[in-house]
Design a protein around this motif. Structure first.
Motif, PDB file in Angstrom:
ATOM      1  N   UNK A 261      40.398  27.564  21.092  1.00  0.00           N
ATOM      2  CA  UNK A 261      41.111  27.007  19.937  1.00  0.00           C
ATOM      3  C   UNK A 261      41.605  28.096  18.987  1.00  0.00           C
ATOM      4  N   UNK A 262      40.772  29.131  18.785  1.00  0.00           N
ATOM      5  CA  UNK A 262      41.169  30.196  17.881  1.00  0.00           C
ATOM      6  C   UNK A 262      42.384  30.964  18.355  1.00  0.00           C
ATOM      7  N   UNK A 263      42.592  30.999  19.679  1.00  0.00           N
ATOM      8  CA  UNK A 263      43.737  31.701  20.257  1.00  0.00           C
ATOM      9  C   UNK A 263      44.854  30.746  20.663  1.00  0.00           C
ATOM     10  N   UNK A 264      44.611  29.449  20.517  1.00  0.00           N
ATOM     11  CA  UNK A 264      45.582  28.421  20.912  1.00  0.00           C
ATOM     12  C   UNK A 264      46.017  28.630  22.364  1.00  0.00           C
ATOM     13  N   UNK A 265      45.044  28.912  23.219  1.00  0.00           N
ATOM     14  CA  UNK A 265      45.343  29.235  24.620  1.00  0.00           C
ATOM     15  C   UNK A 265      44.402  28.500  25.559  1.00  0.00           C
ATOM     16  N   UNK A 266      44.947  28.112  26.692  1.00  0.00           N
ATOM     17  CA  UNK A 266      44.185  27.431  27.740  1.00  0.00           C
ATOM     18  C   UNK A 266      44.091  28.351  28.949  1.00  0.00           C
ATOM     19  N   UNK A 267      42.872  28.570  29.435  1.00  0.00           N
ATOM     20  CA  UNK A 267      42.653  29.388  30.622  1.00  0.00           C
ATOM     21  C   UNK A 267      42.282  28.465  31.782  1.00  0.00           C
ATOM     22  N   UNK A 268      43.068  28.548  32.854  1.00  0.00           N
ATOM     23  CA  UNK A 268      42.810  27.747  34.050  1.00  0.00           C
ATOM     24  C   UNK A 268      42.478  28.672  35.209  1.00  0.00           C
ATOM     25  N   UNK A 269      41.396  28.396  35.910  1.00  0.00           N
ATOM     26  CA  UNK A 269      41.124  29.087  37.169  1.00  0.00           C
ATOM     27  C   UNK A 269      41.218  28.060  38.285  1.00  0.00           C
ATOM     28  N   UNK A 270      42.088  28.335  39.241  1.00  0.00           N
ATOM     29  CA  UNK A 270      42.337  27.393  40.332  1.00  0.00           C
ATOM     30  C   UNK A 270      42.011  28.069  41.654  1.00  0.00           C
ATOM     31  N   UNK A 271      41.162  27.419  42.450  1.00  0.00           N
ATOM     32  CA  UNK A 271      40.796  27.934  43.763  1.00  0.00           C
ATOM     33  C   UNK A 271      41.733  27.356  44.825  1.00  0.00           C
ATOM     34  N   UNK A 272      42.019  28.191  45.832  1.00  0.00           N
ATOM     35  CA  UNK A 272      42.976  27.783  46.860  1.00  0.00           C
ATOM     36  C   UNK A 272      42.367  26.849  47.896  1.00  0.00           C
ATOM     37  N   UNK A 273      41.048  26.830  48.021  1.00  0.00           N
ATOM     38  CA  UNK A 273      40.395  26.004  49.035  1.00  0.00           C
ATOM     39  C   UNK A 273      40.140  26.742  50.329  1.00  0.00           C
ATOM     40  N   UNK A 274      40.591  28.002  50.397  1.00  0.00           N
ATOM     41  CA  UNK A 274      40.353  28.831  51.573  1.00  0.00           C
ATOM     42  C   UNK A 274      40.640  30.276  51.209  1.00  0.00           C
ATOM     43  N   UNK A 275      40.123  31.187  52.015  1.00  0.00           N
ATOM     44  CA  UNK A 275      40.433  32.592  51.834  1.00  0.00           C
ATOM     45  C   UNK A 275      41.715  32.920  52.594  1.00  0.00           C
ATOM     46  N   UNK A 276      42.617  33.610  51.934  1.00  0.00           N
ATOM     47  CA  UNK A 276      43.901  33.927  52.547  1.00  0.00           C
ATOM     48  C   UNK A 276      43.816  35.230  53.341  1.00  0.00           C
ATOM     49  N   UNK A 277      44.573  35.280  54.418  1.00  0.00           N
ATOM     50  CA  UNK A 277      44.767  36.542  55.129  1.00  0.00           C
ATOM     51  C   UNK A 277      45.790  37.361  54.351  1.00  0.00           C
ATOM     52  N   UNK A 278      45.827  38.660  54.575  1.00  0.00           N
ATOM     53  CA  UNK A 278      46.799  39.492  53.884  1.00  0.00           C
ATOM     54  C   UNK A 278      48.213  39.006  54.195  1.00  0.00           C
ATOM     55  N   UNK A 279      49.037  38.878  53.159  1.00  0.00           N
ATOM     56  CA  UNK A 279      50.426  38.403  53.216  1.00  0.00           C
ATOM     57  C   UNK A 279      50.539  36.907  53.471  1.00  0.00           C
ATOM     58  N   UNK A 280      49.408  36.213  53.567  1.00  0.00           N
ATOM     59  CA  UNK A 280      49.437  34.753  53.697  1.00  0.00           C
ATOM     60  C   UNK A 280      49.880  34.146  52.368  1.00  0.00           C
ATOM     61  N   UNK A 281      50.439  32.934  52.419  1.00  0.00           N
ATOM     62  CA  UNK A 281      50.917  32.283  51.205  1.00  0.00           C
ATOM     63  C   UNK A 281      50.166  30.984  50.953  1.00  0.00           C
ATOM     64  N   UNK A 282      50.184  30.559  49.700  1.00  0.00           N
ATOM     65  CA  UNK A 282      49.593  29.282  49.315  1.00  0.00           C
ATOM     66  C   UNK A 282      50.371  28.732  48.133  1.00  0.00           C
ATOM     67  N   UNK A 283      50.218  27.440  47.881  1.00  0.00           N
ATOM     68  CA  UNK A 283      50.915  26.780  46.778  1.00  0.00           C
ATOM     69  C   UNK A 283      49.881  26.255  45.791  1.00  0.00           C
ATOM     70  N   UNK A 284      50.096  26.535  44.517  1.00  0.00           N
ATOM     71  CA  UNK A 284      49.257  26.011  43.445  1.00  0.00           C
ATOM     72  C   UNK A 284      50.136  25.167  42.532  1.00  0.00           C
ATOM     73  N   UNK A 285      49.712  23.942  42.241  1.00  0.00           N
ATOM     74  CA  UNK A 285      50.464  23.061  41.342  1.00  0.00           C
ATOM     75  C   UNK A 285      49.512  22.445  40.331  1.00  0.00           C
ATOM     76  N   UNK A 286      49.914  22.479  39.075  1.00  0.00           N
ATOM     77  CA  UNK A 286      49.079  21.867  38.034  1.00  0.00           C
ATOM     78  C   UNK A 286      49.971  21.293  36.944  1.00  0.00           C
ATOM     79  N   UNK A 287      49.416  20.330  36.194  1.00  0.00           N
ATOM     80  CA  UNK A 287      50.139  19.710  35.084  1.00  0.00           C
ATOM     81  C   UNK A 287      49.193  19.573  33.908  1.00  0.00           C
TER      82      UNK A 287
END
Length: 382
Positions: A261-287
């Motif tokens: 509240x003092x910084x008026x900021x929200x910190x979100x940590x989102x896990x991918x559900x798996x460990x990625x291989x190097x150069x692998x891609x994933x999609x994160x979506x939040x609202x």
């Protein structure tokens, strides 16, 4: 408000605000991340920082408070020269002042500022005297001979270059002692260094009173190294009355949602559900839905510390709060004057959008103005 993605933060603001990461809300100040979103931008931590005064965990859809996640060892940067140097200093409990003094006693003059630059990855030892200091540092820090030297990369080109580490790249856009750095604490040092954003799509919704009502972000991430499994985003708001009231993650799993509240900021940590291989891609979506604020929002920004293949900003306005004018702009870094200002049209769906391909590091924003006449398009809300 502005936002962060690697870009790392997003930011949405009202009148008189500066706007910004993500990086990823900080859209006009909710700021990505390398919008940082400043939007916006992500971050991984070796150690969970002490809670900031006034911090509290927001409720997810289930209404349960979410706790800060455990440290993520892969994000410590311990396989790099700055990471090993920091770790050794912490283990030995030596301040930079004491290390500088011990070097001086051995006939080597290296300032605290230079040592700080080395451990933060902003520069590296290259000259003969500096390399000699590295050899002595190995003795002072009780490291095996050659363990630090072996981690030095090739000599860096002279002139203006982008710092190679996550912290340096973010500092180049955000500056020292930014809201993002304060919000992340110790985690800022390794801010999403395991991933980079390829594409980001921000949707900002403005309510009937002209205030921010919600932000949704879709971020396509690529792993820089094997084992990446999470990302952190910082959203910052200009008006302290605008607080997150609901958070939904549709791609990924929400592990932390902490509103400072003092910084008026929200910190979100989102896990991918798996460990990625190097150069692998994933999609994160939040609202994120936002409580009504006291002043109308006037812009949305995302800061990015890396090149994005594509960045799409959309702002949807309530029919009762249509702006009289909208324009796009960019900033080299947070706080710089806007440049490349260009008007953008309002569609029949009451939205404006900006699509940027090969989006360079910096701050990318959309701003709008309301009229003052009788009710109708362009009237000031409220």
């Amino acid at each position: 408000m502005s936002s962060d993605t690697q870009t790392d933060e997003a930011h949405a603001t009202g009148p008189g605000s500066t706007g910004a990461q993500a990086t990823n809300p900080r859209a006009s100040d909710p700021r990505a991340t390398e919008a940082r979103s400043t939007p916006a931008p992500h971050t991984e931590a070796h150690a969970t920082p002490a809670p900031h005064a006034g911090a509290h965990a927001t409720a997810a859809r289930t209404g349960e408070a979410l706790t800060t996640s455990a440290l993520h060892a892969a994000a410590t940067g311990a396989d790099t020269f700055p990471g090993v140097l920091r770790e050794a200093l912490n283990r030995r409990g030596l301040s930079l002042e004491r290390v500088s003094e011990r070097l001086r006693v051995r006939g080597i003059t290296i300032s605290q500022a230079t040592l700080s630059s080395w451990q933060r990855g902003r520069s590296q030892p290259e000259r003969a005297r500096s390399l000699q200091a590295v050899d002595v540092l190995e003795e002072i820090l009780e490291l095996p001979a050659g363990s630090l030297r072996s981690l030095l990369g090739p000599r860096r080109p002279r002139g203006r270059t982008t710092p190679p580490d996550a912290e340096g790249a973010a500092l180049q856009i955000l500056g020292e002692d930014s809201v993002v750095e304060k919000a992340l604490g110790a985690r800022f040092r390794h801010f999403n260094q395991e991933t980079s954003s390829l594409m980001v799509h921000d949707i900002v919704r403005v309510g009937e009173t002209g205030t921010l009502s919600g932000i949704s972000t879709t971020n396509v991430l690529r792993a820089k190294r094997a084992g990446a499994d999470r990302a952190v985003f910082v959203l910052s708001f200009d008006d302290e009355a605008a607080e997150p009231v609901d958070i939904r993650v549709t791609c990924g799993r929400l592990a932390e949602a902490t509103y400072l509240k003092g910084l008026k900021s929200l910190v979100l940590e989102i896990h991918f559900g798996r460990e990625l291989a190097k150069l692998d891609t994933t999609v994160v979506s939040y609202a994120v839905e936002v409580s009504p604020s006291e002043t109308p929002a006037t812009h949305y920004e995302r800061w990015s510390r890396t090149n994005l293949h594509e960045y799409l900003q959309q702002v949807f306005f309530h029919p009762g709060a249509l702006p009289a004018d909208c324009h796009r702009y960019v900033r080299e870094k947070v706080g710089d004057p806007p440049r490349g200002r260009r008007r953008i049209p309002l569609s029949d769906a009451h939205d404006v959008h900006v699509l940027t391909s090969r989006c360079k590091p910096g701050v990318h924003g959309v701003a709008w103005e309301y009229g003052t006449g009788p009710s109708g398009t362009g009237d000031r809300p409220g």
